[in-house]
Every structure is written in structure tokens, then in C-alpha cells.
Motif scaffolding. Structure first.
Motif, PDB file in Angstrom:
ATOM      1  N   CYS A 296       0.822  -1.187   0.167  1.00  0.00           N
ATOM      2  CA  CYS A 296      -0.082  -0.077   0.038  1.00  0.00           C
ATOM      3  C   CYS A 296       0.957   1.246   0.112  1.00  0.00           C
ATOM      4  O   CYS A 296       1.763   1.530   0.760  1.00  0.00           O
ATOM      5  CB  CYS A 296      -0.816   0.041   1.083  1.00  0.00           C
TER       6      CYS A 296
ATOM      7  N   HIS B  83       0.144   4.137   1.273  1.00  0.00           N
ATOM      8  CA  HIS B  83       0.151   4.680   2.411  1.00  0.00           C
ATOM      9  C   HIS B  83       1.398   4.334   3.443  1.00  0.00           C
ATOM     10  O   HIS B  83       2.039   5.133   3.760  1.00  0.00           O
ATOM     11  CB  HIS B  83      -1.221   4.422   2.901  1.00  0.00           C
ATOM     12  N   LYS B  84       1.191   3.199   4.019  1.00  0.00           N
ATOM     13  CA  LYS B  84       2.065   2.741   4.989  1.00  0.00           C
ATOM     14  C   LYS B  84       3.177   1.658   4.641  1.00  0.00           C
ATOM     15  O   LYS B  84       3.733   1.239   5.324  1.00  0.00           O
ATOM     16  CB  LYS B  84       1.585   2.564   6.513  1.00  0.00           C
TER      17      LYS B  84
ATOM     18  N   HIS C  11       2.031  -1.457   4.125  1.00  0.00           N
ATOM     19  CA  HIS C  11       1.521  -2.696   4.418  1.00  0.00           C
ATOM     20  C   HIS C  11       1.020  -3.489   3.312  1.00  0.00           C
ATOM     21  O   HIS C  11       0.566  -2.915   2.223  1.00  0.00           O
ATOM     22  CB  HIS C  11       0.257  -2.450   5.413  1.00  0.00           C
TER      23      HIS C  11
ATOM     24  N   CYS D 128      -7.288  -1.798   0.649  1.00  0.00           N
ATOM     25  CA  CYS D 128      -6.366  -2.137   1.819  1.00  0.00           C
ATOM     26  C   CYS D 128      -7.056  -2.098   3.315  1.00  0.00           C
ATOM     27  O   CYS D 128      -7.505  -1.201   3.612  1.00  0.00           O
ATOM     28  CB  CYS D 128      -5.337  -0.909   1.785  1.00  0.00           C
TER      29      CYS D 128
ATOM     30  N   SER E 266      -5.830  -2.094   6.235  1.00  0.00           N
ATOM     31  CA  SER E 266      -5.100  -1.514   7.206  1.00  0.00           C
ATOM     32  C   SER E 266      -5.909  -0.102   7.539  1.00  0.00           C
ATOM     33  O   SER E 266      -6.474  -0.067   8.648  1.00  0.00           O
ATOM     34  CB  SER E 266      -3.817  -1.239   7.115  1.00  0.00           C
ATOM     35  N   HIS E 267      -5.965   0.774   6.552  1.00  0.00           N
ATOM     36  CA  HIS E 267      -6.601   2.047   6.994  1.00  0.00           C
ATOM     37  C   HIS E 267      -7.946   2.282   5.752  1.00  0.00           C
ATOM     38  O   HIS E 267      -8.374   3.408   5.950  1.00  0.00           O
ATOM     39  CB  HIS E 267      -5.799   3.041   6.910  1.00  0.00           C
ATOM     40  N   GLY E 268      -8.112   1.265   4.984  1.00  0.00           N
ATOM     41  CA  GLY E 268      -9.195   1.581   4.146  1.00  0.00           C
ATOM     42  C   GLY E 268      -9.454   2.339   2.841  1.00  0.00           C
ATOM     43  O   GLY E 268     -10.168   2.556   2.007  1.00  0.00           O
ATOM     44  N   ALA E 269      -7.947   2.314   2.457  1.00  0.00           N
ATOM     45  CA  ALA E 269      -7.627   2.987   1.060  1.00  0.00           C
ATOM     46  C   ALA E 269      -8.345   2.098  -0.060  1.00  0.00           C
ATOM     47  O   ALA E 269      -8.117   0.768   0.153  1.00  0.00           O
ATOM     48  CB  ALA E 269      -6.346   3.070   0.821  1.00  0.00           C
TER      49      ALA E 269
ATOM     50  N   PRO F  74      -6.368   7.589   2.653  1.00  0.00           N
ATOM     51  CA  PRO F  74      -5.239   8.330   3.203  1.00  0.00           C
ATOM     52  C   PRO F  74      -4.039   8.521   1.987  1.00  0.00           C
ATOM     53  O   PRO F  74      -3.282   9.417   2.130  1.00  0.00           O
ATOM     54  CB  PRO F  74      -4.614   7.757   4.341  1.00  0.00           C
TER      55      PRO F  74
HETATM   56  S1  FES Z   1      -1.447   0.862   5.117  1.00  0.00           S
HETATM   57 FE1  FES Z   1      -3.173   0.899   3.263  1.00  0.00          FE
HETATM   58  S2  FES Z   1      -4.185   2.445   4.009  1.00  0.00           S
HETATM   59 FE2  FES Z   1      -3.080   2.536   5.478  1.00  0.00          FE
END
Ligand code: FES
Length: 118
Positions: A47, A49-50, A52, A71, A73-76, A89
């Protein structure tokens, strides 16, 4: 980078996705193959974002309505045909696109042999 046979096309639902790894050791590279509207795409399972992996469950990359990749982890969410993040995010960023081809029913992807080569 090298080319790997990562799946049989028949093993991937439409729409659907299959995860794969290349290389071995402690840091294999993780990717996904996506079938969407008659096309086959491949992305790094990373991802923007981070960093993951997108999925928590095996091959669990699609939203419940089967219209976007997500994703966990945080819904992207991401467009299945381009890997563009459409919500979340990292909106506007892109999954890393991997070169991909289908030959005699086999899916081939060009990818690194290790996460350390990314
Ligand atoms: S790691 Fe994928 S939305 Fe944060």
C-alpha cells in the motif's frame, strides 16, 4: 527484476485477485494478479500509504461489492484496472504496476526476487 510464472489464469475469478510471492528467504516480494473486465493486471502488494500488504485474508483484495481493491489497514481503495487510489489516506497515489502477460493460460509477471530490491 525477472519474469515469474505466478498463477494459472483459470485459478483467478473474474472479477477477482490472487496473491503471489517471488523469491524466498526472510523478505520475499509480495504481489497480486487481478482479473477485471477481461483484463489481467499485476501490482505490488504494497500500500502506498504505510507500505502494508493490502490483504489480511488470502486473496482478499476486493471490496464486498467487487468494484474496488481495498487495503484492510486503513481502508484505502484502488481502481482494479490502474491501481490508482480513489479514496483514503493515499488518494491520488498508485499501487506499483508490474509488467504482466498471459501465455498458454499461464500468468507471467516481471517482479523483484525480494522486498529488499523494491
Ligand atoms: S497502509 Fe493501506 S491504507 Fe494505510
Amino acid at each position: 527484476m525477472q519474469e515469474w510464472q505466478v498463477a494459472r489464469l483459470d485459478d483467478i475469478r473474474e472479477p477477482g485477485a490472487l496473491e503471489f510471492t517471488t523469491g524466498g528467504g526472510d523478505w520475499p516480494f509480495r504481489g497480486m494478479v487481478v482479473r477485471w473486465q477481461g483484463e489481467v493486471k499485476a501490482y505490488a502488494n504494497i500500500c502506498p500509504h504505510k507500505g502494508h500488504p493490502l490483504n489480511w485474508l488470502p486473496d482478499g483484495f476486493f471490496t464486498p461489492d467487487q468494484r474496488q481493491l481495498i487495503c484492510m489497514s486503513h481502508g484505502a481503495t484502488f481502481a482494479p484496472d490502474t491501481g490508482l487510489c480513489t479514496f483514503g489516506p493515499c488518494a491520488g497515489e498508485n499501487l506499483r504496476v508490474l509488467e504482466c502477460r498471459v501465455e498458454n493460460g499461464a500468468v507471467w509477471v516481471t517482479a523483484p526476487a525480494s522486498l529488499l530490491e523494491v
